[in-house]
Design an enzyme around this catalytic site. Structure first.
Site, PDB file in Angstrom:
ATOM      1  CB  SER A 181      -0.910  -0.030   1.067  1.00 56.86           C
ATOM      2  OG  SER A 181      -1.846  -1.119   1.492  1.00 56.86           O
TER       3      SER A 181
HETATM    4  N1  SAH Z   1      -0.645  -5.593   4.079  1.00 58.74           N
HETATM    5  C1  SAH Z   1       0.175  -5.756   2.890  1.00 58.74           C
HETATM    6  C2  SAH Z   1      -0.817  -5.535   1.710  1.00 58.74           C
HETATM    7  C3  SAH Z   1      -0.655  -6.488   0.632  1.00 58.74           C
HETATM    8  S1  SAH Z   1      -2.042  -6.553  -0.519  1.00 58.74           S
HETATM    9  C4  SAH Z   1       1.521  -5.209   2.840  1.00 58.74           C
HETATM   10  O1  SAH Z   1       1.756  -4.242   3.725  1.00 58.74           O
HETATM   11  O2  SAH Z   1       2.241  -5.376   1.889  1.00 58.74           O
HETATM   12  C5  SAH Z   1      -3.191  -7.600   0.099  1.00 58.74           C
HETATM   13  C6  SAH Z   1      -2.700  -9.080   0.631  1.00 58.74           C
HETATM   14  O3  SAH Z   1      -3.864  -9.834   1.035  1.00 58.74           O
HETATM   15  C7  SAH Z   1      -2.036  -9.718  -0.624  1.00 58.74           C
HETATM   16  O4  SAH Z   1      -0.995 -10.358  -0.289  1.00 58.74           O
HETATM   17  C8  SAH Z   1      -3.387 -10.937  -0.802  1.00 58.74           C
HETATM   18  O5  SAH Z   1      -2.469 -12.245  -1.268  1.00 58.74           O
HETATM   19  C9  SAH Z   1      -3.810 -11.010   0.629  1.00 58.74           C
HETATM   20  N2  SAH Z   1      -5.077 -11.906   0.774  1.00 58.74           N
HETATM   21  C10 SAH Z   1      -6.173 -11.710   0.159  1.00 58.74           C
HETATM   22  N3  SAH Z   1      -7.091 -12.163   0.360  1.00 58.74           N
HETATM   23  C11 SAH Z   1      -6.624 -12.755   1.676  1.00 58.74           C
HETATM   24  C12 SAH Z   1      -7.282 -13.817   2.567  1.00 58.74           C
HETATM   25  N4  SAH Z   1      -8.633 -14.332   2.302  1.00 58.74           N
HETATM   26  N5  SAH Z   1      -6.469 -14.402   3.492  1.00 58.74           N
HETATM   27  C13 SAH Z   1      -5.387 -13.821   3.836  1.00 58.74           C
HETATM   28  N6  SAH Z   1      -4.900 -13.133   2.748  1.00 58.74           N
HETATM   29  C14 SAH Z   1      -5.253 -12.686   1.809  1.00 58.74           C
END
Ligand code: SAH
Length: 225
Positions: free
Chosen positions: A75
């Site tokens: 993000s």
């Molecule tokens: N907090 C992260 C943002 C990553 S983007 C950072 O600081 O980099 C969102 C993430 O959520 C992705 O890696 C995606 O694979 C994960 N995601 C999506 N659906 C999910 C679920 N049901 N359970 C766990 N992770 C999930």
């Protein structure tokens, strides 16, 4: 909490990844209204450039979200700072994050609160995040590879739950795993329209509040490599 990380020369960065560059990013965060001193300090010291591929490291401190592989994104710095600031409003001790991704938001939380649990559905991303957190000496984080919409029931209740992927609706399991006085921060919506919701758990039930428009990758069911 781990507090701000110690930056050894190899973690410090140079040029576009230097302390000067981080300081300028933090100046912009302050101009955009971020006030929480600890959040600002952590954004100033955490080497965000280690959370993206080396080829993108020079862009790590720009005001933008960045790709982290497998169609996912780290993000925008302002999004991370604002969500962290909001989350700190009730001084949580135990925090659950859904969507570890690069591990950056998780690292920010690990510096701010005593214990962090974080779930990621994609094993490859989780593996890289684990290595980064270890390299920074952030040992108060517990990672799990599964579908995060079911939360982490055996570690509940949590004082705060932060979801970093957009859900079509608020998962019931996450509400149930909130402590009384706890809060859930979750982007709700689809690719066209999303907003951040804050749900507070009170003695008598839940209070829902719609906050800012946001743009996150979708929360997906199941787990994968
Ligand atoms: N907090 C992260 C943002 C990553 S983007 C950072 O600081 O980099 C969102 C993430 O959520 C992705 O890696 C995606 O694979 C994960 N995601 C999506 N659906 C999910 C679920 N049901 N359970 C766990 N992770 C999930």
């Amino acid at each position: 909490m781990a507090g701000p990380v110690e930056l050894t020369p190899e973690l410090l960065g140079i040029g576009f990844t230097s302390q000067r560059t981080r300081n300028r990013m933090v100046d912009r965060l302050e101009k955009s209204g971020v006030r929480h001193p600890q959040v600002l300090e952590v954004m100033r010291t955490l080497p965000r450039h280690l959370f993206v591929d080396e080829a993108l490291a020079h862009r790590a401190y720009e005001d933008t979200a960045l790709p982290i592989g497998l169609g996912q994104t780290l993000s925008h710095p302002l999004t991370v700072a604002r969500m962290s600031e909001r989350l700190m409003s009730n001084t949580p001790q135990r925090v659950l994050e859904i969507g570890t991704g690069s591990g950056f938001q998780c690292a920010v939380l690990a510096c701010l609160v005593p214990q962090v649990w974080s779930i990621e559905r994609l094993a490859q991303l989780q593996k890289r995040a684990r290595e980064r957190l270890r390299r920074l000496g952030l040992h108060n984080v517990h990672l799990r590879h599964t579908d995060g919409q079911w939360g982490w029931p055996d570690k509940a209740p949590f004082d705060a739950i932060l979801v970093t992927a957009a859900a079509p609706r608020i998962p019931q399991a996450l509400l149930e795993q909130l402590a009384i006085g706890g809060q859930l921060l979750i982007p709700v919506g689809d690719d066209q329209k999303q907003s951040l919701w804050q749900v507070s758990r009170l003695e008598q039930g839940f209070e829902h509040q719609e906050l800012d428009p946001v743009h996150f990758v979708p929360l997906k069911p199941g787990q994968s490599n």
